[in-house]
Enzyme design. Structure first.
Site, PDB file in Angstrom:
ATOM      1  N   HIS A 381       0.832  -1.204   0.000  1.00  0.00           N
ATOM      2  CA  HIS A 381       0.000   0.000   0.000  1.00  0.00           C
ATOM      3  C   HIS A 381       0.871   1.259   0.000  1.00  0.00           C
ATOM      4  O   HIS A 381       0.606   2.208  -0.747  1.00  0.00           O
ATOM      5  CB  HIS A 381      -0.920   0.004   1.219  1.00  0.00           C
ATOM      6  N   GLU A 385       0.921   3.886  -3.309  1.00  0.00           N
ATOM      7  CA  GLU A 385       0.486   5.279  -3.242  1.00  0.00           C
ATOM      8  C   GLU A 385       1.612   6.243  -3.597  1.00  0.00           C
ATOM      9  O   GLU A 385       1.387   7.241  -4.289  1.00  0.00           O
ATOM     10  CB  GLU A 385      -0.064   5.592  -1.848  1.00  0.00           C
ATOM     11  N   LYS A 388       2.167   6.096  -7.391  1.00  0.00           N
ATOM     12  CA  LYS A 388       1.117   6.805  -8.128  1.00  0.00           C
ATOM     13  C   LYS A 388       1.383   8.302  -8.143  1.00  0.00           C
ATOM     14  O   LYS A 388       1.256   8.963  -9.192  1.00  0.00           O
ATOM     15  CB  LYS A 388      -0.255   6.525  -7.516  1.00  0.00           C
ATOM     16  N   ASN A 389       1.749   8.855  -6.985  1.00  0.00           N
ATOM     17  CA  ASN A 389       2.048  10.290  -6.913  1.00  0.00           C
ATOM     18  C   ASN A 389       3.239  10.659  -7.784  1.00  0.00           C
ATOM     19  O   ASN A 389       3.211  11.651  -8.523  1.00  0.00           O
ATOM     20  CB  ASN A 389       2.333  10.696  -5.460  1.00  0.00           C
TER      21      ASN A 389
END
Length: 538
Positions: A381, A385, A388-389
């Site tokens: 996780h 994340e 993705k950023n």
């Protein structure tokens, strides 16, 4: 000088204090075998006074029968069950315990306009909580009394080594069942007590009302097993309930995000690090989501160990101990997360940056990987994340470039820490923006409209790549859950470095859990209150 508030504790419980609570070791040379049954759920809160070198006697009774009992089963986890109440049965309020007046009271136009009242008479401090109608409409009077009762206990902070030892020894399902049927109500009750303190405007949002209803239902469901005798039928029914609870709350995060977006769009919330109302909301969300993560951990670990069909599905190679990988390979998890983040990025930008990853294990120069005891899904996780950023920033900053810079990852294992550095060349962020990046709802992307249907959790490919404003703050919670952290350093106009710090030793990795008390109530209403209200490593 320490604030006087540091020495204030609510004394709704009259609990004797006389012995130091033992903690598991925090070094690799720990030789004694530890079982999960050595910890106890629901630590009672102390009375006021200076008690730094003492803790609570959960098992002492007038007859002394419990004081000498050292069961190998989860009886030793069970202070609520083993503690003798002079006032009556299991859920009878202790002397001095405040049960709220459940009669209707006038609604508040804004919850934060009311302040908690501390009435100090000799050594007693009573927290007066403004009554809400929501829970009273969802739970019976007896269930609300039980919620009050369980909320007076501190959730048990369990280390990864305890989880791992419990899974490795093949202990009976009875021990896990007896622990969970007490610990889950404690965590849910602490959560529900804080949910009641939210602003009226937020609680009236349909998505938020749904979350409160779901957690009230879960609390009610778990109470049905409170005094059931352990049996094969009981275990089967309990496992079914855990599956229901896990599925029921899988979309809590996006649904709360939707409620808060609506609150902001209505002009009732300013997502800024200096706004006092927003500070209280952010403080509450950290605690809500950490409680959710911890309950999901307990449920998933039990299901993976004691539900054969789930064990086969979630652990096909047999390497995991429940949900914990004793040799979690950080490099493999990073590559897997990058691959899935790339899939989302290519759907939007038709291209994606490539991955350049390096790693080193300073504790063993001969190893060609970095492995440690951890939950792969949690590490995934965090990577997912952050990637993705970084991908979005890189693609948008280099929109007109012929080449797309790589995203560089370096993973280092030392004797104490796992340090992960993710570097991108996505243009960076300014200092004025940097102070807001860990705020829930803060996003530079266009807001997305969420589906009313199940989305499968925050790491599902059906959850949007960006636009929720939840990626970094939620990832930081996963890092902090077992004593780690996440930090960001940026060079405006060039790129951003994200650092993830985790514990290398499983005995050091202990749950960080929120505690409902006078301090937490005041912080939700008034962020100036600074009393310690999180469990911590000592």
């Amino acid at each position: 000088m320490a604030s006087p508030g540091l020495f204030l504790r609510p004394t709704s419980l009259s609990i004797p204090i006389n012995t130091m609570r033992s903690r598991s070791g925090s070094s690799s040379d720990l030789k004694i075998f530890r079982s999960i049954s050595q910890d106890r759920p629901g630590t009672p809160r102390p009375q006021t006074g200076s008690v730094n070198t003492e803790s609570f006697d959960f098992v002492r009774s007038n007859s002394g029968t419990h004081a000498s009992r050292r069961s190998s089963t989860l009886g030793s986890w069970d202070p609520i069950m083993s503690r003798s109440c002079s006032s009556g049965g299991l859920l009878s309020p202790r002397p001095g315990t405040m049960i709220r007046d459940l009669s209707p009271r006038p609604s508040l136009s804004r919850a934060f306009s009311g302040s908690a009242v501390l009435a100090n008479s000799s050594s007693a401090i009573v927290l007066e909580v403004e009554e809400r109608k929501q829970v009273a409409n969802l739970l019976s009077f007896e269930q609300i009394q039980k919620m009050e009762f369980y909320s007076k206990f501190t959730p048990t902070s369990v280390s990864l080594s305890h989880f791992l030892d419990h899974g490795a020894t093949g202990l009976r399902v009875e021990e896990s069942y007896l622990f969970l049927r007490r610990e889950i109500p404690v965590r849910l009750a602490n959560m529900l007590m804080e949910l009641e303190l939210l602003p009226t405007e937020l609680l009236t949002e349909p998505a938020c009302k749904s979350i409160l209803t779901q957690y009230s239902q879960s609390f009610s469901d778990v109470l049905e097993f409170e005094n059931l005798t352990p049996s094969e039928k009981t275990y089967e029914d309990f496992n079914k309930l855990l599956s229901v609870i896990r599925h029921r709350h899988q979309d809590t995060v996006p649904h709360m995000a939707e409620a808060l977006h609506n609150l902001r769009d209505a002009g009732n919330l300013n997502v800024n690090s200096k706004d006092r109302l927003n500070q209280a909301i952010q403080y509450f969300l950290d605690r809500l989501y950490m409680s959710r993560i911890s309950i999901q951990m307990l449920v998933s670990q039990h299901k993976a160990l004691y539900c054969p069909e789930e064990s086969i599905k979630s652990n096909p190679g047999g390497r995991l101990k429940g949900t914990i990988d004793p040799k979690c390979d950080a490099v493999d998890v990073a590559r897997n997360a990058f691959e899935n983040a790339t899939f989302l990025c290519e759907q939007i930008y038709m291209d994606a940056p490539k991955l350049n990853i390096e790693w080193v294990d300073l504790t063993d120069g001969d190893k060609d990987s970095v492995d440690f005891v951890y939950i792969p899904s949690h590490l995934y996780h965090m990577f997912f994340e952050v990637f993705k950023n970084s991908m979005r920033a890189t693609m948008e900053f280099h929109e007109n470039s012929d080449t797309i810079p790589e995203i560089n990852v370096r993973i280092v294992k030392s004797a104490q820490d796992i340090s992960i550095k993710v570097c991108d060349q996505g243009g960076g962020i300014s200092r004025s923006v940097a102070e807001n990046i860990f705020l829930y709802l803060y996003t530079s992307a266009t807001r997305v409209k969420l589906s009313d249907a199940d989305m499968g959790g925050t790491t599902s490919t059906s959850t949007p790549m960006h636009g929720l404003g939840y990626g970094l703050p939620l990832s930081r919670l996963y890092a902090r859950y077992f004593g780690g952290d996440m930090k960001v350093a940026s060079v405006d106009g060039y790129g951003t470095d994200t650092y993830i710090y985790l514990r290398a030793l499983e005995s050091d990795a202990r749950e960080t859990l929120p505690i409902f008390n006078a301090s937490s109530s005041n912080k939700i209403r008034d962020t100036a209150n600074q009393v310690e209200d999180w469990t911590k490593d000592e």
